[in-house]
Scaffold this active site. Structure first.
Site, PDB file in Angstrom:
ATOM      1  N   ARG A 102     -45.819  17.059   0.745  1.00  0.00           N
ATOM      2  CA  ARG A 102     -44.526  17.032   0.333  1.00  0.00           C
ATOM      3  C   ARG A 102     -44.669  17.769  -1.096  1.00  0.00           C
ATOM      4  NH1 ARG A 102     -40.385  12.091   0.048  1.00  0.00           N
ATOM      5  NH2 ARG A 102     -39.979  12.789   2.094  1.00  0.00           N
ATOM      6  N   HIS A 129     -36.717  19.880   5.141  1.00  0.00           N
ATOM      7  CA  HIS A 129     -37.246  18.799   5.647  1.00  0.00           C
ATOM      8  C   HIS A 129     -37.158  18.611   7.060  1.00  0.00           C
ATOM      9  CE1 HIS A 129     -38.498  14.806   5.003  1.00  0.00           C
ATOM     10  NE2 HIS A 129     -37.478  14.332   4.501  1.00  0.00           N
ATOM     11  N   GLN A 132     -37.609  15.294   9.167  1.00  0.00           N
ATOM     12  CA  GLN A 132     -36.331  14.520   8.855  1.00  0.00           C
ATOM     13  C   GLN A 132     -35.350  14.827  10.035  1.00  0.00           C
ATOM     14  OE1 GLN A 132     -35.076  11.892   6.789  1.00  0.00           O
ATOM     15  NE2 GLN A 132     -33.981  11.732   8.210  1.00  0.00           N
ATOM     16  N   ASP A 219     -26.297  13.520   2.353  1.00  0.00           N
ATOM     17  CA  ASP A 219     -27.396  13.213   1.426  1.00  0.00           C
ATOM     18  C   ASP A 219     -27.101  13.094  -0.025  1.00  0.00           C
ATOM     19  OD1 ASP A 219     -30.198  12.923   0.635  1.00  0.00           O
ATOM     20  OD2 ASP A 219     -30.645  15.234   0.945  1.00  0.00           O
ATOM     21  N   CYS A 260     -30.242  10.575   5.625  1.00  0.00           N
ATOM     22  CA  CYS A 260     -31.701  10.417   5.304  1.00  0.00           C
ATOM     23  C   CYS A 260     -32.393   9.545   4.745  1.00  0.00           C
ATOM     24  CB  CYS A 260     -32.357  12.001   5.161  1.00  0.00           C
ATOM     25  SG  CYS A 260     -31.661  12.403   3.381  1.00  0.00           S
ATOM     26  N   ARG A 288     -38.182   8.591  12.480  1.00  0.00           N
ATOM     27  CA  ARG A 288     -39.052   9.320  11.815  1.00  0.00           C
ATOM     28  C   ARG A 288     -40.316   8.885  12.305  1.00  0.00           C
ATOM     29  NH1 ARG A 288     -38.161  10.881   6.580  1.00  0.00           N
ATOM     30  NH2 ARG A 288     -40.053  12.312   6.948  1.00  0.00           N
TER      31      ARG A 288
HETATM   32  N1  NVA Z   1     -32.539  15.735  -0.658  1.00  0.00           N
HETATM   33  C1  NVA Z   1     -33.405  14.741  -0.700  1.00  0.00           C
HETATM   34  C2  NVA Z   1     -34.158  14.244   0.430  1.00  0.00           C
HETATM   35  C3  NVA Z   1     -34.939  13.166   0.137  1.00  0.00           C
HETATM   36  C4  NVA Z   1     -35.578  12.618   1.367  1.00  0.00           C
HETATM   37  C5  NVA Z   1     -34.373  15.149  -1.943  1.00  0.00           C
HETATM   38  O1  NVA Z   1     -34.926  16.262  -1.811  1.00  0.00           O
HETATM   39  O2  NVA Z   1     -34.727  14.338  -2.922  1.00  0.00           O
HETATM   40  N1   CP Z   2     -36.003  10.347   3.993  1.00  0.00           N
HETATM   41  C1   CP Z   2     -36.970  10.731   3.549  1.00  0.00           C
HETATM   42  O1   CP Z   2     -37.847  11.464   3.726  1.00  0.00           O
HETATM   43  O2   CP Z   2     -37.396   9.535   2.732  1.00  0.00           O
HETATM   44  P1   CP Z   2     -38.531   9.297   1.753  1.00  0.00           P
HETATM   45  O3   CP Z   2     -38.178  10.117   0.675  1.00  0.00           O
HETATM   46  O4   CP Z   2     -38.427   8.044   1.437  1.00  0.00           O
HETATM   47  O5   CP Z   2     -39.980   9.715   2.541  1.00  0.00           O
END
Ligand code: NVA
Ligand code: CP
Length: 303
Positions: A102, A129, A132, A219, A260, A288
């Site tokens: 990540r 993602h 997801q 989101d 998400c 997930r």
């Molecule tokens: N769009 C959000 C998704 C978190 C799972 C982010 O990147 O923070």
């Molecule tokens: N939806 C998602 O990826 O959640 P986290 O940021 O908690 O991993």
């Protein structure tokens, strides 16, 4: 296929194979049937951003498959002190059977994969993602039983989740409509691909995008790493780019709502809509686990 870096890497057949396996793993888990398909394997999980769902679902998933997962905070790795990702990739490949990352830039995940001899899984970048959206597709199929011709509507920031959702929805034959403010549209290349390969529209008007939707999705307005822009974005999105009762009325009466997570209540979704659809949203969160187990089995199981 060695890695999962973005959904463009998967064909419709690959996605169906993953979803079918995920359904099977979910069924087995619910019925107490163990499935140590990755016994003795190790997954390294590099996190350069916070996570609840991704971290826990990958770690538990690996355990349930008979393997072991290591949480590797980027700030504690030498990568945090400037060691090149190429060297990190070649080193970790000597110890691990797979790597999940990540991070911010998609290029970092791509570079890691190019230099790693083991599979690399994208656990979220600024661009995509994919894990997801595989869970989202699993959830849609579970509740709606089919994809073809169904309308999937995303409302909000044209972010990583929106990018992957467009690709996943179009690949599965859904009609995809996106409502977002000018200047906050999804990736231009993805939108072009979507328009050429399916029924895709992107507009500013939320009600028009939501009309007749089977699935409504939103989101956060500001993603991780966009903290400095958050106030400005709030002013642009507030009161318009929100899943609320009015938007739900434009959708089909049996439309489902997905998010998400994490969610910001009264920003991109009202508390009322969130709680009315919490069953769907937390099924999506649970999925997930199942879908990522299926991805790991596909990429890491001995052939
Ligand atoms: N769009 C959000 C998704 C978190 C799972 C982010 O990147 O923070
Ligand atoms: N939806 C998602 O990826 O959640 P986290 O940021 O908690 O991993």
């Amino acid at each position: 296929m060695k890695d999962l870096l973005k959904l463009q890497d998967l064909s419709q057949k690959d996605i169906l194979e993953i979803l079918n396996r995920a359904d099977q793993l979910k069924f087995e888990k619910k019925n107490g049937i163990s499935h140590p398909l990755l016994a003795g394997k190790t997954l390294g999980m590099i996190f350069q951003k916070a996570s609840t769902r991704t971290r826990v679902s990958f770690e538990v998933g690996m355990y349930e498959l008979g393997g072991y997962a290591l949480f590797l905070s980027a700030s504690d790795l030498q990568i945090g002190r400037g060691e090149p990702v190429q060297d990190t990739a070649r080193t970790l490949s000597r110890y691990l059977d797979g790597i999940m990352i990540r991070t911010f830039s998609q290029q970092t995940a791509e570079d890691l994969a190019a230099f790693a001899s083991v599979p690399v899984i994208n656990g979220l970048t600024d661009y995509a993602h994919p894990c997801q959206v595989l869970a989202d597709l699993m959830t849609i199929r579970e509740i709606k039983h089919s994809f073809a011709g169904r309308r999937l509507c995303f409302i909000g920031d044209g972010n990583n989740v929106a990018n992957s959702l467009i690709v996943g929805g179009i690949k599965m034959g859904m009609k995809v409509s996106v409502a977002c403010p000018e200047g906050y549209r999804p990736d231009a290349g993805i939108m072009e691909w979507a328009a050429e390969n399916g029924d895709f529209t992107c507009m500013a008007d939320v009600m028009e995008a939501a009309a007749g939707a089977d699935v409504l999705y939103t989101d956060v307005w500001s993603s991780m790493g966009q903290e400095k822009e958050a106030q400005k974005k709030k002013e642009i999105f507030a009161g318009v780019y929100q899943l609320n009762d009015k938007v739900l009325e434009a959708a089909k009466p049996d439309a489902i709502v997905l998010h998400c997570l994490p969610a910001h209540r009264e920003e991109e979704i009202t508390e009322k809509v969130f709680e009315a659809h919490a069953g769907e949203i937390f099924e999506q969160a649970e999925n997930r686990l199942h879908v990522q187990k299926a991805v790991m089995v596909k990429l890491m199981e001995e052939k």
